[in-house]
Scaffold this motif. Sequence first.
Motif: not given
Length: 472
Positions: A111-113, A122-128
């Motif tokens: 996860a990166v902000p 304002v948002k967190w974006y991520g990959l799983t």
Amino acid sequence: MGQIAAKTHSIDADGVSNAIEERLQLIIDTIPTIVWSKLPDGSADFLNQRFREYTGFSLVDGLGWGWMNAFHPEDRGTEEWRADLAAGKPFEKEVRLRRNDGEYRWFLLRAVPLRDEHGNIVKWYGLTCDIEDQKRAETQSRALINAIPQQIWSGPPDGTIDYCNDRWRSDTGLGLEELRGDGWQTMLHPEDRDRVLRAWHESVLNGTPYEQEERHRGVDGTYRWFLARGVPLRDGQGRIVRWYGTNTDIEDRKHAEEELRRLSGQLLQSQDEERRRIARELHDSTGQDLVALATMLGQLRGSIPSVERKSRRLLSECKVLADRCIREVRTLSYLLHPPMLDEGGLEDAIRDYVDGFTKRSGIQVELEVSPRFGRMKPDVELALFRVVQESLTNIQRHSGSLQAKIRIDRNADDVTLEVSDKGRGISDSRFPSGVGVGIPSMHERVKQIGGRLDVDSSSRGTTVRVTIPVND
């Protein structure tokens, strides 16, 4: 007309934007990994199609904090998640997600902000990403590492340790936390500690492979011998990124070596005693009988009339032959065990031996002995004399050199003996092998007195060097 054109342009731009969004949505939903976004508090506001297909959740089920229900109960840790989000830094963790058939698989979540111009998240974006196969391989590798009869360890470039297998922990009775860092040093035998740490620090500093025989304390408090080896792993630029090593139990081998050393010592001692006995018998019995024979032959020749030329000549030849046998018996007796070694010590014995060797071989030998060399223990003097004797014999037989040099030096710490020549050099194949002759015999004799023997040979000559601690 201008208003119509502007409106038409706006409609076209909206169409292009919608097409891009649809394409991005298609890409995000198609890629074989889970993509998501969350609000600053951690509640999900987007989950791609891959998440929904894998978990069987609807979009409504997964939004907000509903996504947490797909996690294994042991991996949910709401407070831990909130702490990671509150830190406001990129993070990653390994978690288990339940598949739509109820089976859990391991995933790596990253996860990166995203921040606004004021630095606020304002948002967190991520990959799983699915790492189940990798985890299984790691589990199998760990099982293999723990099953093999070997202590295995690894650590960062600074020389500390951050991993050791189950066997090492069970053998020492120490946990991983106790062995981490420099904790492993507590199990070293006090007599080995300085030597081992000095060698290890040198390897870490220079990036060279490490190898030492060292004693480790076991869970029962006793020490066993181990052969410890370590090698560095380097990256593409040659920088060390990690150390890997093994500790191999060699206690049984050390006992076998000690027993072999004891038996070899007994053999050498028996050999020297037998040499001494034979030398004494040759000198006191055979030698004296030959002297008596030579004397009688001389007397017999004197009693024969001068006209008996043939008989007198025959007796003269017998007398010459008897005298030659006397010299050879005396030489053989001396070579077997020089009496000067017991009477005058190593320096006098070598000087006497060198004189006789030069006469017999024609090889000129330079002898250099440090002032006030003095006496040493009888077994040390005998071992060094045998090295000189064997080395000069090898020079005569193999080197082709007409010159040799013996240097004996003694200081406060050790005694050094060097025997060198200027011959053509010799290979191991030219030395006879076997206990009691040649290089193997010299090695064994020097080992028995706690010393070290080195042989340096080239086309410019050969040097045999012995170093022994002076206190031994």
